[in-house]
Design a protein around this motif. Structure first.
Motif, mmCIF file in Angstrom:
data_model
loop_
_atom_site.group_PDB
_atom_site.id
_atom_site.type_symbol
_atom_site.label_atom_id
_atom_site.label_comp_id
_atom_site.label_asym_id
_atom_site.label_seq_id
_atom_site.Cartn_x
_atom_site.Cartn_y
_atom_site.Cartn_z
ATOM 1 N N ALA B 80 47.426 -78.125 18.665
ATOM 2 C CA ALA B 80 46.277 -78.448 19.512
ATOM 3 C C ALA B 80 46.552 -79.812 20.081
ATOM 4 C CB ALA B 80 44.992 -78.455 18.699
ATOM 5 N N MET B 81 46.083 -80.023 21.300
ATOM 6 C CA MET B 81 46.408 -81.274 21.956
ATOM 7 C C MET B 81 45.149 -82.061 22.271
ATOM 8 S SD MET B 81 49.131 -81.914 24.855
ATOM 9 C CE MET B 81 49.192 -83.360 25.880
ATOM 10 N N PHE B 83 44.011 -84.903 24.805
ATOM 11 C CA PHE B 83 44.547 -85.456 26.039
ATOM 12 C C PHE B 83 44.239 -86.941 26.170
ATOM 13 C CE2 PHE B 83 44.463 -80.996 26.616
ATOM 14 C CZ PHE B 83 45.527 -80.722 27.439
ATOM 15 N N SER B 85 43.179 -88.692 28.690
ATOM 16 C CA SER B 85 41.882 -89.005 29.283
ATOM 17 C C SER B 85 40.775 -88.202 28.601
ATOM 18 C CB SER B 85 41.923 -88.672 30.767
ATOM 19 O OG SER B 85 42.318 -87.329 30.919
ATOM 20 N N ALA B 87 39.905 -85.287 28.634
ATOM 21 C CA ALA B 87 39.688 -84.018 29.326
ATOM 22 C C ALA B 87 38.509 -83.230 28.761
ATOM 23 C CB ALA B 87 40.960 -83.164 29.284
ATOM 24 N N LEU B 88 37.395 -83.920 28.554
ATOM 25 C CA LEU B 88 36.187 -83.215 28.108
ATOM 26 C C LEU B 88 35.581 -82.484 29.301
ATOM 27 C CD1 LEU B 88 34.602 -86.003 25.902
ATOM 28 C CD2 LEU B 88 35.990 -84.074 25.180
ATOM 29 N N PHE B 89 34.995 -81.321 29.049
ATOM 30 C CA PHE B 89 34.380 -80.571 30.145
ATOM 31 C C PHE B 89 33.059 -81.247 30.523
ATOM 32 C CE2 PHE B 89 36.793 -77.356 27.673
ATOM 33 C CZ PHE B 89 37.819 -77.219 28.594
ATOM 34 N N PRO B 90 32.977 -81.784 31.738
ATOM 35 C CA PRO B 90 31.802 -82.584 32.089
ATOM 36 C C PRO B 90 30.513 -81.776 32.181
ATOM 37 C CG PRO B 90 33.239 -82.297 33.996
ATOM 38 C CD PRO B 90 33.963 -81.728 32.831
ATOM 39 N N HIS B 91 30.643 -80.429 32.334
ATOM 40 C CA HIS B 91 29.445 -79.613 32.528
ATOM 41 C C HIS B 91 28.940 -79.023 31.220
ATOM 42 C CE1 HIS B 91 32.932 -77.057 32.555
ATOM 43 N NE2 HIS B 91 32.175 -75.995 32.401
ATOM 44 N N PHE B 100 34.326 -74.848 22.384
ATOM 45 C CA PHE B 100 34.905 -74.144 23.532
ATOM 46 C C PHE B 100 35.968 -73.120 23.138
ATOM 47 C CE2 PHE B 100 37.742 -73.635 27.170
ATOM 48 C CZ PHE B 100 36.835 -73.387 28.179
ATOM 49 N N SER B 101 36.933 -73.541 22.330
ATOM 50 C CA SER B 101 38.029 -72.618 22.028
ATOM 51 C C SER B 101 37.542 -71.424 21.211
ATOM 52 C CB SER B 101 39.153 -73.346 21.293
ATOM 53 O OG SER B 101 38.698 -73.762 20.032
ATOM 54 N N LYS B 103 34.587 -70.075 21.610
ATOM 55 C CA LYS B 103 33.942 -69.210 22.593
ATOM 56 C C LYS B 103 35.001 -68.367 23.307
ATOM 57 C CE LYS B 103 30.869 -69.188 26.542
ATOM 58 N NZ LYS B 103 30.385 -69.934 27.715
ATOM 59 N N MET B 104 36.137 -68.988 23.630
ATOM 60 C CA MET B 104 37.206 -68.263 24.315
ATOM 61 C C MET B 104 37.732 -67.120 23.452
ATOM 62 S SD MET B 104 37.337 -69.644 27.195
ATOM 63 C CE MET B 104 35.622 -70.070 27.037
ATOM 64 N N LYS B 105 37.656 -67.319 22.144
ATOM 65 C CA LYS B 105 38.125 -66.260 21.241
ATOM 66 C C LYS B 105 37.077 -65.179 21.065
ATOM 67 C CE LYS B 105 41.062 -68.993 18.256
ATOM 68 N NZ LYS B 105 40.849 -69.771 17.044
ATOM 69 N N ARG B 148 37.198 -81.308 19.161
ATOM 70 C CA ARG B 148 37.501 -80.114 19.947
ATOM 71 C C ARG B 148 38.910 -79.612 19.641
ATOM 72 N NH1 ARG B 148 37.658 -80.400 26.371
ATOM 73 N NH2 ARG B 148 39.592 -81.439 25.851
#
Lengths: 294, 329
Positions: B80-81, B83, B85, B87-91, B100-101, B103-105, B148
């Motif tokens: 897992a990386m 980032f 910056s 790279a958080l999802f602003p929305h 998030f991950s 949910k993707m699963k 995350r």
């Protein structure tokens, strides 16, 4: 220095030119339309008055005859139908083009070149681009000749031109770019590391699209939708030309009334149309907070 | 998740004509805090991105545990990386970012929130669940990004300059926090940085890179005591890299003393070019004719026993045992 000026008269002076333009070219004409919509008219003249008769005429027996639709309602249903179809199509096509430009094209230079190519059709007028469809779609047009030559059909296909189809096609052709620009603009602001982070979290291409790209393009989608919906709702040229003057639209109704010099009822229709469009825009703004990103 | 040793075999990355990473070999045992250290453009980030799966390796293999992960998708690697910056999802809210991950699963809302909350407690984020990333401070955002990344139970956590966006004070605190987390979780952390102090403080294994190659890999003590090359010695700091007896040699600055040394010492003299007071120590720079500039870090009280003035000629010495011969560059 800047801090002290902020409270003085200077900012108002700076905003004044634009405010004046808006006042002169938007607010005053609108006010006139609203005022005239309450005037009376006969065959020869319009007269200042205050009557709601024009509005009553617009909605003549519309409520009483429900569920049968009166002319006004039928016209609105037809116009809203076009607006909805054109909106869905321009949204899908516009989003796809914007996505391609913003995410699939890697080089900034090629991105700009392709974007500029998209603007080339705007070098000629709307009407020219509209009627250029006619030789293509007509009874003896290119499409029909090809279809008949290939033996796909024996008779020319009638619904290609002067139909709902040709009107929708022309709208989509003319206005997809208004969808592309704001969506493309939103997409350019999406930090590429977000896409990587989503991929790192195991999101598939579609999941990234739906969970990251679409939500972050919402502002662009809303702005593009407002452009397209307002243009289609008020249009009378496209519906007239491509519908063979046979298809009703709110814009065309108003145009006809103006050509008979019935300005007050035309004004009343315009006010109703304006109210309808504003409702749609407010509904859109409730879903998406545009100001957040402007 | 199959945690295990990470092994890089002749790993190479080329961008067009330039080679960013050139056939590097490395073994990182499971549960290691490993720091990739080097100046910008040395290939450390490219190496990490290849391990994460965000860059495709041009040649070579990446092996994690018993599996060759060179060509797997990022999420299938057990890495897992985090980032640079963040790279958080602003929305999305903090909670949805962390979940998030999951949910993707396709894991149910209830279950993924439960897991996400557990992770958020681990990094002390419990109170911020419903906030948006823009409403958090840099340090808090960093912890969200960490949670995350950890929510997938990775075997290796990859951190791309995780401290560079924080202010110096916070950097120290977060550093301690990262080390604690790594110990608690028992997984490998791979941390890319260009700060040698960061690497020294955190790492079990320091990998120093230059021009796409590994200059030296070893424990912080190894690397500091016995730098393999002049580059490593200079990059780690606190070393004099000198040319003595026809070969490159490094001498730690804190082993250099003022005055003539005895039998087994090497003494050199030269003009004093700099005296810098640094609290517990004083840094002295002497320009010796042949050897070049020699930096000496001397404890305060020793220095003031026989202080040196700018422009004086003084001698300095060190034990020959403190000289380390370097590989020719």
């Amino acid at each position: 220095m800047a801090a002290t000026n902020r409270t003085g008269i200077v900012p108002y002076l700076q905003a004044a030119p634009l405010a004046l333009v808006f006042l002169l070219f938007l607010v005053v004409p609108l006010a006139f339309i609203v005022v005239v919509s309450f005037w009376t008219y006969d065959n020869y003249q319009i007269q200042p008055a205050f009557t709601v008769q024009n509005y009553a005429d617009v909605f003549d027996r519309c409520i009483a005859r429900l569920p049968t639709l009166c002319t006004t309602f039928r016209t609105y249903v037809s116009t809203l139908g076009f607006a909805l179809r054109v909106w869905v199509l321009t949204l899908l096509i516009g989003f796809a083009i914007a996505y391609f430009l913003a995410f699939e094209v890697r080089s900034k230079a090629i991105q700009s070149v392709l974007f500029l190519i998209c603007t080339i059709p705007f070098w000629t007028s709307n009407v020219i681009r509209m009627i250029s469809w006619i030789p293509l779609l007509g009874r003896e047009g290119l499409v029909n000749r090809t279809l008949m030559g290939l033996g796909v059909v024996d008779q020319p296909v009638e619904w290609l031109l002067y139909s709902g189809f040709s009107v929708t096609l022309t709208f989509v052709h003319l206005f997809t770019f208004f969808m592309v620009v704001p969506i493309y603009n939103s997409m350019l602001r999406i930090d590429r590391s977000l896409i990587e982070a989503a991929r790192d979290a195991g999101a598939s291409g579609w999941q990234i699209l739906w969970n990251v790209v679409v939500p972050l393009s919402k502002t662009g989608i809303a702005i593009g939708s407002i452009f397209v919906l307002t243009i289609v709702m008020g249009d009378f040229v496209t519906v007239g030309l491509m519908g063979g003057q046979q298809i009703a639209s709110v814009g065309k109704t108003i145009q006809t009334e103006i050509s008979y010099l019935q300005f007050p009822i035309a004004a009343a229709n315009a006010v109703v149309l304006l109210a309808t469009v504003l409702l749609i825009v407010f509904a859109l703004l409730r879903v998406v907070d545009i100001r957040k990103e402007l | 998740m199959a945690a295990g040793d990470l092994e890089l075999v002749k790993l190479t990355k080329r961008y067009g004509g330039t080679t960013a990473v050139e056939a590097i070999d490395l073994r990182v045992p499971a549960g290691t805090y490993c720091c990739f250290l080097g100046p910008s453009g040395c290939g450390k980030s490219s190496t990490m991105r290849m391990i994460a799966g965000h860059e495709i390796a041009s040649e070579g293999d990446i092996i994690l545990g018993a599996q060759n992960i060179t060509d797997l998708a990022p999420a299938q690697r057990g890495t897992a990386m985090m980032f640079q910056s963040y790279a958080l999802f602003p929305h999305l809210t903090v909670l949805d970012n962390v979940a998030f991950s999951l949910k993707m699963k396709g894991i149910s809302k209830e279950e993924r929130y439960k897991k996400a909350r557990a992770l958020m407690d681990l990094v002390d984020l419990g109170r911020f669940e419903t906030r948006m990333p823009a409403q958090l401070s840099g340090g808090q955002q960093q912890r969200v990004a960490l949670a995350r990344a950890l929510v997938t139970d990775p075997g290796i956590l990859l951190l791309d300059e995780p401290l560079s966006a924080l202010d110096p004070f916070l950097r120290l605190r977060v550093r301690t926090e990262l080390k604690r987390l790594q110990r608690e979780l028992g997984i490998s952390f791979l941390h890319v940085t260009h700060g040698q102090d960061e690497a020294m403080a955190l790492a079990d294994l320091v990998v120093i890179m230059k021009d796409g190659r590994i200059e030296q890999a070893g424990s912080p003590q190894d690397v500091f005591h016995r730098p393999a090359t002049g580059f490593v010695a200079r990059f780690m700091g606190g070393h004099n890299v000198l040319h003595l007896d026809g070969r490159p040699v490094s001498v730690r600055a804190d082993r250099v003393r003022i005055g003539e040394g005895g039998e087994d010492a090497r003494s050199l003299s030269g003009e004093v070019r700099g005296v810098e007071y640094g609290g517990a120590t004083v840094t002295l720079v002497v320009h010796a004719a042949d050897a070049g500039e020699i930096t000496a870090v001397i404890p305060e009280e020793q220095f003031y026993a026989g202080p040196a003035e700018l422009g004086e000629t003084r001698s300095v010495h060190w034990s020959r045992r403190d000289e380390y011969v370097l590989q020719a560059a």
